[in-house]
Motif scaffolding. Structure first.
Motif, PDB file in Angstrom:
ATOM      1  N   GLN A   8       0.828  -1.206   0.000  1.00 10.51           N
ATOM      2  CA  GLN A   8       0.000   0.000   0.000  1.00 10.51           C
ATOM      3  C   GLN A   8       0.867   1.264   0.000  1.00 10.51           C
ATOM      4  N   ARG A   9       1.883   1.291   0.850  1.00  7.87           N
ATOM      5  CA  ARG A   9       2.765   2.472   0.914  1.00  7.87           C
ATOM      6  C   ARG A   9       3.494   2.659  -0.406  1.00  7.87           C
ATOM      7  N   PHE A  10       3.961   1.565  -0.993  1.00 11.60           N
ATOM      8  CA  PHE A  10       4.667   1.661  -2.264  1.00 11.60           C
ATOM      9  C   PHE A  10       3.732   2.209  -3.348  1.00 11.60           C
ATOM     10  N   ALA A  11       2.500   1.727  -3.371  1.00 10.05           N
ATOM     11  CA  ALA A  11       1.520   2.227  -4.346  1.00 10.05           C
ATOM     12  C   ALA A  11       1.272   3.721  -4.153  1.00 10.05           C
ATOM     13  N   GLU A  12       1.245   4.172  -2.899  1.00 10.44           N
ATOM     14  CA  GLU A  12       1.075   5.605  -2.624  1.00 10.44           C
ATOM     15  C   GLU A  12       2.235   6.410  -3.209  1.00 10.44           C
ATOM     16  N   LEU A  13       3.454   5.878  -3.100  1.00 14.85           N
ATOM     17  CA  LEU A  13       4.619   6.581  -3.644  1.00 14.85           C
ATOM     18  C   LEU A  13       4.551   6.673  -5.168  1.00 14.85           C
ATOM     19  N   VAL A  14       4.093   5.612  -5.803  1.00 14.21           N
ATOM     20  CA  VAL A  14       3.943   5.636  -7.267  1.00 14.21           C
ATOM     21  C   VAL A  14       2.876   6.665  -7.645  1.00 14.21           C
ATOM     22  N   GLU A  15       1.767   6.672  -6.936  1.00 13.24           N
ATOM     23  CA  GLU A  15       0.699   7.640  -7.209  1.00 13.24           C
ATOM     24  C   GLU A  15       1.185   9.080  -7.015  1.00 13.24           C
ATOM     25  N   GLU A  16       1.977   9.312  -5.974  1.00 11.82           N
ATOM     26  CA  GLU A  16       2.527  10.648  -5.744  1.00 11.82           C
ATOM     27  C   GLU A  16       3.388  11.087  -6.919  1.00 11.82           C
ATOM     28  N   ALA A  17       4.215  10.193  -7.414  1.00 13.49           N
ATOM     29  CA  ALA A  17       5.078  10.526  -8.559  1.00 13.49           C
ATOM     30  C   ALA A  17       4.232  10.855  -9.785  1.00 13.49           C
ATOM     31  N   LEU A  18       3.161  10.118  -9.997  1.00 14.33           N
ATOM     32  CA  LEU A  18       2.289  10.378 -11.148  1.00 14.33           C
ATOM     33  C   LEU A  18       1.545  11.707 -10.996  1.00 14.33           C
ATOM     34  N   ARG A  19       1.131  12.041  -9.781  1.00 16.12           N
ATOM     35  CA  ARG A  19       0.416  13.307  -9.539  1.00 16.12           C
ATOM     36  C   ARG A  19       1.302  14.522  -9.775  1.00 16.12           C
ATOM     37  N   GLU A  20       2.610  14.348  -9.663  1.00 12.50           N
ATOM     38  CA  GLU A  20       3.532  15.462  -9.861  1.00 12.50           C
ATOM     39  C   GLU A  20       3.693  15.846 -11.332  1.00 12.50           C
ATOM     40  N   LEU A  21       3.214  15.012 -12.235  1.00 10.22           N
ATOM     41  CA  LEU A  21       3.373  15.309 -13.662  1.00 10.22           C
ATOM     42  C   LEU A  21       2.569  16.534 -14.050  1.00 10.22           C
ATOM     43  N   PRO A  22       3.148  17.416 -14.832  1.00  7.34           N
ATOM     44  CA  PRO A  22       2.376  18.553 -15.341  1.00  7.34           C
ATOM     45  C   PRO A  22       1.227  18.049 -16.220  1.00  7.34           C
ATOM     46  N   GLU A  23       0.113  18.737 -16.201  1.00  9.73           N
ATOM     47  CA  GLU A  23      -1.094  18.321 -16.920  1.00  9.73           C
ATOM     48  C   GLU A  23      -0.862  18.008 -18.405  1.00  9.73           C
ATOM     49  N   PRO A  24      -0.074  18.804 -19.141  1.00  7.82           N
ATOM     50  CA  PRO A  24       0.117  18.460 -20.557  1.00  7.82           C
ATOM     51  C   PRO A  24       0.706  17.060 -20.759  1.00  7.82           C
ATOM     52  N   PHE A  25       1.517  16.613 -19.817  1.00  7.41           N
ATOM     53  CA  PHE A  25       2.089  15.270 -19.917  1.00  7.41           C
ATOM     54  C   PHE A  25       1.108  14.227 -19.385  1.00  7.41           C
ATOM     55  N   ALA A  26       0.473  14.537 -18.276  1.00 10.28           N
ATOM     56  CA  ALA A  26      -0.432  13.586 -17.639  1.00 10.28           C
ATOM     57  C   ALA A  26      -1.564  13.170 -18.568  1.00 10.28           C
ATOM     58  N   HIS A 112       7.870   6.455 -22.874  1.00 11.47           N
ATOM     59  CA  HIS A 112       6.578   6.609 -23.548  1.00 11.47           C
ATOM     60  C   HIS A 112       6.590   7.827 -24.479  1.00 11.47           C
ATOM     61  N   PHE A 113       7.293   8.865 -24.056  1.00 12.44           N
ATOM     62  CA  PHE A 113       7.374  10.076 -24.867  1.00 12.44           C
ATOM     63  C   PHE A 113       8.521  10.041 -25.875  1.00 12.44           C
ATOM     64  N   GLY A 114       9.170   8.884 -26.015  1.00 15.60           N
ATOM     65  CA  GLY A 114      10.179   8.710 -27.057  1.00 15.60           C
ATOM     66  C   GLY A 114      11.606   8.990 -26.649  1.00 15.60           C
ATOM     67  N   MET A 115      11.855   9.185 -25.377  1.00 22.72           N
ATOM     68  CA  MET A 115      13.223   9.455 -24.930  1.00 22.72           C
ATOM     69  C   MET A 115      14.014   8.163 -24.832  1.00 22.72           C
ATOM     70  N   ASP A 116      15.296   8.225 -25.189  1.00 25.84           N
ATOM     71  CA  ASP A 116      16.159   7.064 -25.044  1.00 25.84           C
ATOM     72  C   ASP A 116      16.976   7.205 -23.758  1.00 25.84           C
ATOM     73  N   GLU A 117      17.813   6.220 -23.491  1.00 26.03           N
ATOM     74  CA  GLU A 117      18.583   6.218 -22.240  1.00 26.03           C
ATOM     75  C   GLU A 117      19.483   7.448 -22.106  1.00 26.03           C
ATOM     76  N   ASP A 118      20.090   7.882 -23.191  1.00 25.46           N
ATOM     77  CA  ASP A 118      20.949   9.069 -23.134  1.00 25.46           C
ATOM     78  C   ASP A 118      20.154  10.313 -22.773  1.00 25.46           C
ATOM     79  N   ASP A 119      18.968  10.465 -23.387  1.00 25.39           N
ATOM     80  CA  ASP A 119      18.106  11.606 -23.063  1.00 25.39           C
ATOM     81  C   ASP A 119      17.754  11.602 -21.577  1.00 25.39           C
TER      82      ASP A 119
END
Length: 126
Positions: A8-26, A112-119
């Motif tokens: 549950q705590r781990f899922a909360e951390l993943v959700e927090e990271a997703l909520r931090e995304l700016p709306e155009p990306f989200a 997902h947005f097309g970035m490679d490892e170097d980017d």
């Protein structure tokens, strides 16, 4: 020493990271499933060129937005897998865990947005 938390705590951390995304990306992630798994499968490790004793923190499976055309349809939805046990193994405390979850989530979203490892390395999400 690995830092372990509940599912549950781990899922909360993943959700927090997703909520931090700016709306155009989200908004471009609405059809991307983000799944938390304990560990990657042997096939996932093999497909990434890793041995069964190597760590994989996250995995993007799909077609990056930069590779899509108007003919893109009928494909399986994209997915991001976040592997809890492997992330815990590289985290020594709560602060490191929070940062590693955030970095891993952003790293896989970058694919997902097309970035490679170097980017992603250049942005600090390597």
């Amino acid at each position: 020493m690995p830092y372990h938390v509940s599912k549950q705590r781990f899922a909360e951390l993943v959700e927090e990271a997703l909520r931090e995304l700016p709306e155009p990306f989200a908004q471009h992630l609405e059809e991307v499933s983000v799944e938390i798994k304990d560990r990657p499968t042997d096939k996932q490790l093999k497909d990434q060129g890793l041995k069964d004793d190597e760590l994989l923190l996250g995995l993007y499976v799909g077609h990056p937005m930069t590779e899509r055309s108007v003919e893109y349809s009928g494909m399986l939805p994209d997915a991001i897998y976040i592997f809890q046990e492997d992330i815990e193994l590289v985290s020594g405390n709560e602060k490191e865990l929070v940062e590693q979850v955030r970095t891993t989530v952003l790293h896989e979203i970058g694919h997902h947005f097309g970035m490679d490892e170097d980017d992603l390395d250049d942005l600090g999400y390597g």
